[in-house]
Motif scaffolding. Sequence first.
Motif, PDB file in Angstrom:
ATOM      1  N   LEU A  80     -10.222  -9.105  18.487  1.00 16.07           N
ATOM      2  CA  LEU A  80      -9.973  -9.273  17.063  1.00 16.07           C
ATOM      3  C   LEU A  80      -9.110  -8.106  16.605  1.00 16.07           C
ATOM      4  O   LEU A  80      -9.517  -6.944  16.693  1.00 16.07           O
ATOM      5  N   CYS A  81      -7.913  -8.411  16.136  1.00 12.26           N
ATOM      6  CA  CYS A  81      -6.909  -7.390  15.809  1.00 12.26           C
ATOM      7  C   CYS A  81      -6.726  -7.339  14.293  1.00 12.26           C
ATOM      8  O   CYS A  81      -6.303  -8.327  13.672  1.00 12.26           O
ATOM      9  N   ILE A  82      -7.023  -6.176  13.715  1.00 11.97           N
ATOM     10  CA  ILE A  82      -7.023  -5.998  12.257  1.00 11.97           C
ATOM     11  C   ILE A  82      -6.273  -4.720  11.914  1.00 11.97           C
ATOM     12  O   ILE A  82      -6.477  -3.681  12.548  1.00 11.97           O
ATOM     13  N   SER A  83      -5.421  -4.778  10.912  1.00 14.59           N
ATOM     14  CA  SER A  83      -4.736  -3.569  10.448  1.00 14.59           C
ATOM     15  C   SER A  83      -4.607  -3.614   8.934  1.00 14.59           C
ATOM     16  O   SER A  83      -4.628  -4.689   8.327  1.00 14.59           O
ATOM     17  N   ASP A  84      -4.493  -2.451   8.324  1.00 18.95           N
ATOM     18  CA  ASP A  84      -4.191  -2.336   6.892  1.00 18.95           C
ATOM     19  C   ASP A  84      -5.269  -2.972   6.014  1.00 18.95           C
ATOM     20  O   ASP A  84      -4.991  -3.797   5.154  1.00 18.95           O
ATOM     21  N   VAL A  85      -6.492  -2.530   6.234  1.00 20.46           N
ATOM     22  CA  VAL A  85      -7.605  -2.962   5.393  1.00 20.46           C
ATOM     23  C   VAL A  85      -7.480  -2.358   3.987  1.00 20.46           C
ATOM     24  O   VAL A  85      -7.824  -2.986   2.987  1.00 20.46           O
ATOM     25  N   LEU A 137       9.291  -6.913  13.872  1.00 13.76           N
ATOM     26  CA  LEU A 137       8.019  -6.549  13.264  1.00 13.76           C
ATOM     27  C   LEU A 137       8.068  -5.262  12.453  1.00 13.76           C
ATOM     28  O   LEU A 137       7.025  -4.791  11.991  1.00 13.76           O
ATOM     29  N   ASP A 138       9.241  -4.679  12.280  1.00 11.89           N
ATOM     30  CA  ASP A 138       9.323  -3.389  11.579  1.00 11.89           C
ATOM     31  C   ASP A 138      10.331  -3.401  10.438  1.00 11.89           C
ATOM     32  O   ASP A 138      10.806  -2.360  10.010  1.00 11.89           O
ATOM     33  N   ARG A 139      10.627  -4.584   9.895  1.00  9.25           N
ATOM     34  CA  ARG A 139      11.633  -4.684   8.840  1.00  9.25           C
ATOM     35  C   ARG A 139      10.980  -4.651   7.458  1.00  9.25           C
ATOM     36  O   ARG A 139      10.066  -5.430   7.170  1.00  9.25           O
ATOM     37  N   THR A 140      11.469  -3.768   6.615  1.00 12.46           N
ATOM     38  CA  THR A 140      11.018  -3.711   5.229  1.00 12.46           C
ATOM     39  C   THR A 140      11.654  -4.871   4.457  1.00 12.46           C
ATOM     40  O   THR A 140      12.562  -5.547   4.950  1.00 12.46           O
ATOM     41  N   PRO A 141      11.204  -5.119   3.216  1.00 11.21           N
ATOM     42  CA  PRO A 141      11.835  -6.184   2.420  1.00 11.21           C
ATOM     43  C   PRO A 141      13.328  -5.988   2.220  1.00 11.21           C
ATOM     44  O   PRO A 141      14.055  -6.959   1.973  1.00 11.21           O
ATOM     45  N   ARG A 142      13.812  -4.756   2.352  1.00  9.66           N
ATOM     46  CA  ARG A 142      15.244  -4.482   2.204  1.00  9.66           C
ATOM     47  C   ARG A 142      15.992  -4.627   3.519  1.00  9.66           C
ATOM     48  O   ARG A 142      17.189  -4.382   3.583  1.00  9.66           O
ATOM     49  N   GLY A 143      15.269  -5.002   4.579  1.00  9.93           N
ATOM     50  CA  GLY A 143      15.914  -5.194   5.870  1.00  9.93           C
ATOM     51  C   GLY A 143      16.019  -3.945   6.719  1.00  9.93           C
ATOM     52  O   GLY A 143      16.576  -3.986   7.812  1.00  9.93           O
ATOM     53  N   GLU A 182       5.219  -6.826   5.393  1.00  9.36           N
ATOM     54  CA  GLU A 182       6.075  -7.998   5.249  1.00  9.36           C
ATOM     55  C   GLU A 182       6.578  -8.543   6.583  1.00  9.36           C
ATOM     56  O   GLU A 182       7.245  -9.575   6.612  1.00  9.36           O
ATOM     57  N   SER A 183       6.277  -7.852   7.691  1.00 10.62           N
ATOM     58  CA  SER A 183       6.835  -8.246   8.988  1.00 10.62           C
ATOM     59  C   SER A 183       5.752  -8.722   9.952  1.00 10.62           C
ATOM     60  O   SER A 183       5.796  -8.449  11.150  1.00 10.62           O
ATOM     61  N   ARG A 184       4.798  -9.420   9.430  1.00  7.91           N
ATOM     62  CA  ARG A 184       3.761 -10.001  10.277  1.00  7.91           C
ATOM     63  C   ARG A 184       4.391 -10.967  11.276  1.00  7.91           C
ATOM     64  O   ARG A 184       5.295 -11.741  10.941  1.00  7.91           O
ATOM     65  N   GLY A 185       3.920 -10.923  12.507  1.00  5.50           N
ATOM     66  CA  GLY A 185       4.451 -11.846  13.498  1.00  5.50           C
ATOM     67  C   GLY A 185       4.212 -11.369  14.911  1.00  5.50           C
ATOM     68  O   GLY A 185       3.508 -10.382  15.151  1.00  5.50           O
ATOM     69  N   CYS A 230      -0.244  -7.527  12.916  1.00  6.03           N
ATOM     70  CA  CYS A 230      -1.347  -8.371  12.439  1.00  6.03           C
ATOM     71  C   CYS A 230      -1.186  -8.819  10.999  1.00  6.03           C
ATOM     72  O   CYS A 230      -1.848  -9.773  10.567  1.00  6.03           O
ATOM     73  N   GLY A 231      -0.340  -8.135  10.236  1.00  5.76           N
ATOM     74  CA  GLY A 231      -0.275  -8.381   8.803  1.00  5.76           C
ATOM     75  C   GLY A 231      -1.376  -7.617   8.086  1.00  5.76           C
ATOM     76  O   GLY A 231      -2.308  -7.102   8.699  1.00  5.76           O
ATOM     77  N   PRO A 232      -1.297  -7.513   6.768  1.00  7.31           N
ATOM     78  CA  PRO A 232      -2.265  -6.713   6.012  1.00  7.31           C
ATOM     79  C   PRO A 232      -3.615  -7.413   5.872  1.00  7.31           C
ATOM     80  O   PRO A 232      -3.718  -8.492   5.290  1.00  7.31           O
ATOM     81  N   ALA A 233      -4.650  -6.764   6.380  1.00  9.74           N
ATOM     82  CA  ALA A 233      -5.995  -7.337   6.297  1.00  9.74           C
ATOM     83  C   ALA A 233      -6.475  -7.452   4.862  1.00  9.74           C
ATOM     84  O   ALA A 233      -7.281  -8.339   4.544  1.00  9.74           O
ATOM     85  N   TYR A 234      -6.015  -6.579   3.972  1.00  5.59           N
ATOM     86  CA  TYR A 234      -6.487  -6.671   2.587  1.00  5.59           C
ATOM     87  C   TYR A 234      -6.057  -7.985   1.937  1.00  5.59           C
ATOM     88  O   TYR A 234      -6.606  -8.393   0.918  1.00  5.59           O
ATOM     89  N   ARG A 235      -5.093  -8.679   2.550  1.00  2.46           N
ATOM     90  CA  ARG A 235      -4.709 -10.023   2.101  1.00  2.46           C
ATOM     91  C   ARG A 235      -5.408 -11.114   2.932  1.00  2.46           C
ATOM     92  O   ARG A 235      -5.062 -12.283   2.825  1.00  2.46           O
ATOM     93  N   GLY A 236      -6.335 -10.714   3.775  1.00  2.20           N
ATOM     94  CA  GLY A 236      -7.071 -11.666   4.583  1.00  2.20           C
ATOM     95  C   GLY A 236      -6.413 -12.034   5.900  1.00  2.20           C
ATOM     96  O   GLY A 236      -6.854 -12.956   6.594  1.00  2.20           O
ATOM     97  N   GLN A 237      -5.365 -11.311   6.296  1.00  3.02           N
ATOM     98  CA  GLN A 237      -4.620 -11.636   7.503  1.00  3.02           C
ATOM     99  C   GLN A 237      -5.123 -10.828   8.698  1.00  3.02           C
ATOM    100  O   GLN A 237      -5.477  -9.652   8.566  1.00  3.02           O
TER     101      GLN A 237
END
Length: 216
Positions: free
Chosen positions: A4-9, A144-150, A177-180, A192-199
Amino acid sequence: MRLLCISDVHGEATVLDGILQHAGAVDLVLLGGDLTNFGTPNQAERLVAMAQLACPRVLAVAGNCDSAAIDDRLTELSVSLFGRGVVYEAIGFCGVSAMPPWLGQMYELTEDEIAAALGEGYRQIREAPRAVVLSHTPPRGCRLDRTPRGEQVGSTAVRRFIETSQPALVVCGHIHESRGVDMIGAATVVNCGPAYRGQYAIAELNESVQVELRAV
């Protein structure tokens, strides 16, 4: 092995509890940093304890919104992978906390410090047939390391380590923003994407590596 992989709680204990229940039975929980949102070691410890109730095997690193004090607490709790390697069922785990220099007001490490931590942890598991790396920051120059500004803001040291060592799996977060999932050589890399959003993500390590991105 089922991970189970979780990040950014970011301190969202209720959401973490939902993820732990939603994920079902796993063999090991990986907490990839930013457990808190500039919180305390006690807050981080409570989140680790929640994960341990769901699965006794928990390994963790700290993120840029955590602190060196939280890293110290993770070491005291015997769950830290920062500069450390452990082996479970012939799979070696090592990791690194924080992020490369950015604003100077968060938990940051130089690229040399990141490389040294990964190198020391890997040294301790080098006899294991396969390796898993837990890094708060993703490797530089992938999807997996791109900010919204690219902008690509991952770690060059993490990238070099992956290219050289070719672990089976790399688990990271940090850039919400670079979940995948991406590949660097034979290494599967998952943000993993931000866990605080349930991801979160589930990784199955059998003959091959399979990753499923999930959300509560």
